[in-house]
Motif scaffolding. Structure first.
Motif, short mmCIF file in Angstrom:
data_model
loop_
_atom_site.label_atom_id
_atom_site.label_comp_id
_atom_site.label_asym_id
_atom_site.label_seq_id
_atom_site.Cartn_x
_atom_site.Cartn_y
_atom_site.Cartn_z
N VAL A 117 19.21 9.53 54.46
CA VAL A 117 18.92 11.41 53.89
C VAL A 117 20.33 11.41 53.05
CG1 VAL A 117 17.09 11.41 54.78
CG2 VAL A 117 19.10 13.05 55.62
N GLN A 118 21.14 11.43 53.27
CA GLN A 118 22.86 11.12 52.63
C GLN A 118 22.67 10.80 51.24
OE1 GLN A 118 23.42 13.78 53.55
NE2 GLN A 118 22.69 14.16 54.93
N GLU A 119 23.07 11.30 50.45
CA GLU A 119 24.05 10.40 48.95
C GLU A 119 24.96 9.07 49.58
OE1 GLU A 119 24.90 10.90 44.93
OE2 GLU A 119 25.38 12.03 45.63
N ASP A 120 25.81 9.33 50.06
CA ASP A 120 26.85 8.77 50.76
C ASP A 120 26.84 8.33 52.11
OD1 ASP A 120 29.20 7.26 50.96
OD2 ASP A 120 30.16 8.26 49.57
N TRP A 121 26.37 6.82 52.66
CA TRP A 121 26.01 6.55 53.72
C TRP A 121 27.47 5.89 54.70
CZ3 TRP A 121 21.29 2.62 54.17
CH2 TRP A 121 20.01 3.11 53.55
N SER A 122 27.81 5.76 53.98
CA SER A 122 29.36 5.83 54.39
C SER A 122 29.99 6.77 55.02
CB SER A 122 30.94 4.84 53.42
OG SER A 122 30.11 3.91 52.78
N MET A 180 20.78 -3.27 42.36
CA MET A 180 21.10 -2.44 43.56
C MET A 180 19.74 -1.52 43.76
SD MET A 180 24.35 0.22 42.85
CE MET A 180 23.83 0.32 41.01
N TYR A 181 18.65 -1.74 44.88
CA TYR A 181 17.74 -0.65 45.00
C TYR A 181 17.58 0.43 44.75
CZ TYR A 181 12.91 0.56 46.30
OH TYR A 181 12.34 1.37 46.85
N VAL A 182 17.94 1.58 45.11
CA VAL A 182 17.46 2.90 45.84
C VAL A 182 16.18 3.43 46.33
CG1 VAL A 182 18.56 5.33 45.62
CG2 VAL A 182 19.85 3.28 44.90
N ALA A 183 15.84 3.69 47.04
CA ALA A 183 14.24 4.32 47.50
C ALA A 183 13.82 5.52 47.18
CB ALA A 183 13.59 4.44 48.96
N PRO A 184 13.71 5.94 46.23
CA PRO A 184 13.32 8.06 46.04
C PRO A 184 13.23 8.33 46.89
CG PRO A 184 11.49 6.53 45.71
CD PRO A 184 12.36 5.35 46.30
N ILE A 202 16.68 -7.93 44.64
CA ILE A 202 17.55 -6.65 44.93
C ILE A 202 18.45 -5.90 46.55
CG2 ILE A 202 15.79 -5.39 42.97
CD1 ILE A 202 14.30 -4.87 46.41
N TRP A 203 18.76 -5.52 46.29
CA TRP A 203 20.27 -5.10 47.59
C TRP A 203 19.61 -3.25 47.96
CZ3 TRP A 203 25.06 -7.88 49.25
CH2 TRP A 203 25.54 -7.37 50.18
N PHE A 204 18.73 -3.06 48.79
CA PHE A 204 19.25 -1.82 48.98
C PHE A 204 20.05 -1.00 49.08
CE2 PHE A 204 17.60 1.79 52.25
CZ PHE A 204 16.40 2.01 51.31
N SER A 205 20.39 0.07 48.68
CA SER A 205 21.70 0.65 48.11
C SER A 205 21.22 2.17 48.50
CB SER A 205 22.03 0.29 47.01
OG SER A 205 22.12 -1.14 46.78
N ASP A 206 22.59 3.09 48.66
CA ASP A 206 22.35 4.18 48.71
C ASP A 206 22.81 4.79 48.00
OD1 ASP A 206 24.98 4.13 47.82
OD2 ASP A 206 26.25 4.41 50.44
N GLY A 207 23.03 6.26 47.75
CA GLY A 207 22.35 7.13 46.09
C GLY A 207 23.77 6.43 45.48
N LYS A 208 25.18 5.55 46.32
CA LYS A 208 26.31 5.78 45.45
C LYS A 208 26.30 4.30 45.37
CE LYS A 208 29.16 9.73 46.00
NZ LYS A 208 29.56 10.32 44.98
#
Length: 329
Positions: A117-122, A180-184, A202-208
């Motif tokens: 649920v965070q924008e930056d998963w790292s 990139m695919y960012v789930a809404p 696609i490659w599932f990605s975080d908000g960054k």
């Protein structure tokens, strides 16, 4: 010898979630077939096959000097990260610990709802890295924690992980670029993970814009076979060096045994070691997605499958229904 019509029927009856199989033996494509309405260029969510691709990207980043050494401490790449009070272990964790799944985490089960649920998963993953048990050297399989690796590649390259992969891995392999695919929302995230329809490039990605390191990459079996051929050819594809031979040798060498839970397989740098004597190894993902490489037999077998949890016999299937029959060719 493999009878293609018999093989097609066997898969349909005994491996019902398989979508595609591509097999290359001694530089010849022996099988390139599809099931369940999939076309040759459709993609599936390869699940943890993504991890082994991230291993290749890490090797490329090392070769480019973006990563100094995998013995570097993780926090060397996050100088502004604020360590939690009382946390000491995190300072000792290296990139090699992430690559070999020996990094310690402060959880027993993966905290999907807290990281995703965070924008930056790292950064969110860093918050769970370390813990009171210290550096035990134990194998702790992680899908979310290793997102730190793609975060480092993005930070040091000043590119999104997907763009880095497109430029330095996929394009040289003649694999179409991923987006990139960012789930809404959480519902879309779940739908991506468990959906059975083709996914697209696609490659599932975080908000960054950092591609998930432990899962999320979508490929076809034919595309996976190109990755396998790159490894079989020791980092060269179409006479062009893409990954260093030294990195491939290091990353596909057994580092530790993973125990009964993981069928007593051994692990390298985000690669599963299948047979040390034959030096065979594989990228393995949930649903039975596999890139299998056996240098001794000059064999690459790639299998894609739609979501079906707890498929544990896919390596057995490859060895029995493909490898053994090709040996008798």
């Amino acid at each position: 010898m493999i009878n293609l019509s018999e093989f097609h029927r066997y898969v349909a009856e005994n491996q019902p979630n398989i979508c595609q199989v591509t097999v290359v033996h001694h530089d010849r494509t022996m099988i390139n077939d599809s099931w369940n309405g999939y076309q040759e260029d459709d993609t599936v969510h390869t699940m943890s096959v993504t991890k082994s691709v991230v291993s290749l990207l890490t090797g490329i980043a090392v070769e480019q000097g973006l990563i100094g050494s995998i013995d570097d401490y993780v926090l060397d790449y996050f100088p502004d990260y604020k360590i939690k009070r009382g946390e000491k272990t995190i300072q000792k964790v290296t990139l090699k610990n992430l690559l070999t799944m020996t990094a310690p985490y402060k959880y027993k089960s993966e905290p999907w709802s807290k990281i995703c649920v965070q924008e930056d998963w790292s950064i969110a993953a860093l918050d769970f890295l370390g813990g009171r048990r210290g550096m035990t050297g134990e194998f702790q399989y992680s899908t979310l924690g290793i997102h730190i690796l793609t975060g480092i590649i993005a930070r040091e390259s000043k590119m999104t992980t997907v763009d880095f992969a497109n430029k330095y891995l996929f394009e040289p392999l003649t694999i179409a670029p991923r987006k990139m695919y960012v789930a809404p929302d959480a519902e879309a995230h779940k739908a991506f993970t468990v959906g059975k329809a083709p996914k697209g490039n696609i490659w599932f990605s975080d908000g960054k814009g950092v591609g998930a390191a432990g899962y999320g990459l979508c490929l076809s079996a034919e595309e996976m076979s190109k990755i396998g051929l790159l490894c079989l050819k020791k980092g060269v594809f179409h006479n062009k060096r893409i990954v260093s031979e030294k990195w491939l040798e290091e990353s596909t060498s057994a580092r530790l045994c993973c125990g009964e839970k993981f069928r007593d397989m051994k692990y390298g740098y985000l690669w599963w070691i299948i047979d040390e004597k034959e030096k065979s190894y594989a990228a393995i993902g949930n649903s039975g997605n596999v890139i299998y490489i056996n240098p001794k037999n000059r064999l690459v077998a790639a299998v894609s499958g739609y979501f079906k949890p707890t498929v544990f016999d896919r390596i057995d299937f490859i060895k029995e229904q493909i490898e053994e029959k090709l040996k008798n060719k």
